[in-house]
Motif scaffolding. Structure first.
Motif, short mmCIF file in Angstrom:
data_model
loop_
_atom_site.label_atom_id
_atom_site.label_comp_id
_atom_site.label_asym_id
_atom_site.label_seq_id
_atom_site.Cartn_x
_atom_site.Cartn_y
_atom_site.Cartn_z
N VAL A 157 16.81 -0.70 9.11
CA VAL A 157 15.58 -1.03 9.83
C VAL A 157 14.51 -0.05 9.34
N SER A 158 13.54 -0.56 8.59
CA SER A 158 12.54 0.31 7.96
C SER A 158 11.23 0.41 8.73
N GLU A 159 11.00 -0.50 9.69
CA GLU A 159 9.75 -0.45 10.45
C GLU A 159 9.90 -1.20 11.76
N LEU A 160 9.19 -0.72 12.78
CA LEU A 160 9.12 -1.40 14.07
C LEU A 160 7.70 -1.95 14.24
N PHE A 161 7.59 -3.16 14.76
CA PHE A 161 6.29 -3.77 15.04
C PHE A 161 6.17 -3.90 16.55
N CYS A 162 5.15 -3.23 17.11
CA CYS A 162 4.99 -3.16 18.57
C CYS A 162 3.66 -3.79 19.00
N ASP A 163 3.60 -4.18 20.29
CA ASP A 163 2.35 -4.68 20.84
C ASP A 163 1.52 -3.50 21.34
N GLU A 164 0.39 -3.79 21.99
CA GLU A 164 -0.53 -2.75 22.45
C GLU A 164 0.10 -1.84 23.51
N GLN A 165 1.08 -2.35 24.24
CA GLN A 165 1.76 -1.55 25.27
C GLN A 165 2.93 -0.75 24.71
N GLY A 166 3.19 -0.88 23.43
CA GLY A 166 4.28 -0.14 22.80
C GLY A 166 5.63 -0.83 22.85
N GLU A 167 5.66 -2.08 23.31
CA GLU A 167 6.92 -2.82 23.35
C GLU A 167 7.25 -3.36 21.96
N VAL A 168 8.48 -3.16 21.54
CA VAL A 168 8.91 -3.62 20.22
C VAL A 168 9.02 -5.14 20.23
N LEU A 169 8.35 -5.77 19.27
CA LEU A 169 8.37 -7.23 19.16
C LEU A 169 9.24 -7.68 18.00
N ALA A 170 9.17 -6.95 16.89
CA ALA A 170 9.88 -7.34 15.67
C ALA A 170 10.23 -6.08 14.88
N ILE A 171 11.10 -6.27 13.89
CA ILE A 171 11.49 -5.17 13.01
C ILE A 171 11.42 -5.65 11.56
N GLU A 172 11.38 -4.69 10.67
CA GLU A 172 11.51 -5.02 9.25
C GLU A 172 12.88 -4.53 8.80
N LEU A 173 13.67 -5.45 8.27
CA LEU A 173 14.99 -5.12 7.73
C LEU A 173 14.88 -5.08 6.22
N ALA A 214 17.09 -4.78 2.68
CA ALA A 214 18.41 -4.83 2.05
C ALA A 214 18.57 -3.60 1.16
N VAL A 215 19.67 -2.90 1.31
CA VAL A 215 19.90 -1.68 0.54
C VAL A 215 20.04 -1.98 -0.95
N LEU A 216 20.76 -3.03 -1.29
CA LEU A 216 21.04 -3.35 -2.69
C LEU A 216 19.80 -3.78 -3.46
N THR A 217 19.01 -4.69 -2.88
CA THR A 217 17.88 -5.28 -3.60
C THR A 217 16.52 -4.76 -3.18
N ARG A 218 16.45 -4.04 -2.08
CA ARG A 218 15.19 -3.53 -1.50
C ARG A 218 14.30 -4.65 -0.96
N ARG A 219 14.85 -5.87 -0.86
CA ARG A 219 14.10 -6.98 -0.28
C ARG A 219 13.94 -6.73 1.21
N SER A 220 12.74 -7.03 1.73
CA SER A 220 12.47 -6.82 3.15
C SER A 220 12.15 -8.14 3.83
N GLU A 221 12.50 -8.21 5.10
CA GLU A 221 12.13 -9.37 5.90
C GLU A 221 11.86 -8.91 7.33
N ARG A 222 10.91 -9.59 7.96
CA ARG A 222 10.57 -9.28 9.34
C ARG A 222 11.30 -10.27 10.23
N ILE A 223 12.00 -9.74 11.26
CA ILE A 223 12.72 -10.58 12.20
C ILE A 223 12.48 -10.07 13.62
N ASP A 224 12.73 -10.92 14.60
CA ASP A 224 12.70 -10.51 16.00
C ASP A 224 13.87 -9.54 16.20
N TRP A 225 13.64 -8.40 16.81
CA TRP A 225 14.69 -7.39 16.96
C TRP A 225 15.89 -7.92 17.74
#
Length: 78
Positions: free
Chosen positions: A35-51, A53-64
């Motif tokens: 998990v490389s990043e957290l995406f939060c709303d204005e109140q600080g609640e986590v909405l999504a994360i960025e995952l 991949a260790v092998l390819t460094r490909r990233s995707e945003r998903i709901d936590w």
């Protein structure tokens, strides 16, 4: 008496940053993720994360909450 298998893992979304995950069914050899990043709303609640991949460094945003599905994700690198 045994308990039925659960399909959810209890997670604290604020502690997910830099956590390690293993895909239960890897695609294109992408098995281990960070998990490389957290995406939060204005109140600080986590909405999504960025995952990332260790092998390819490909990233995707998903709901936590998707990480709670034990049929898709396992905590740690196994």
């Amino acid at each position: 008496m045994s308990r039925p298998a659960t399909t959810q893992q209890r997670l604290n979304p604020h502690k997910l940053l830099l956590s390690k995950w293993t895909a239960a069914h890897p695609v294109k050899r992408e098995k281990h993720f960070l998990v490389s990043e957290l995406f939060c709303d204005e109140q600080g609640e986590v909405l999504a994360i960025e995952l990332q991949a260790v092998l390819t460094r490909r990233s995707e945003r998903i709901d936590w909450r998707e990480l709670q599905n034990v049929e898709r994700w396992k905590i740690g690198w196994t």
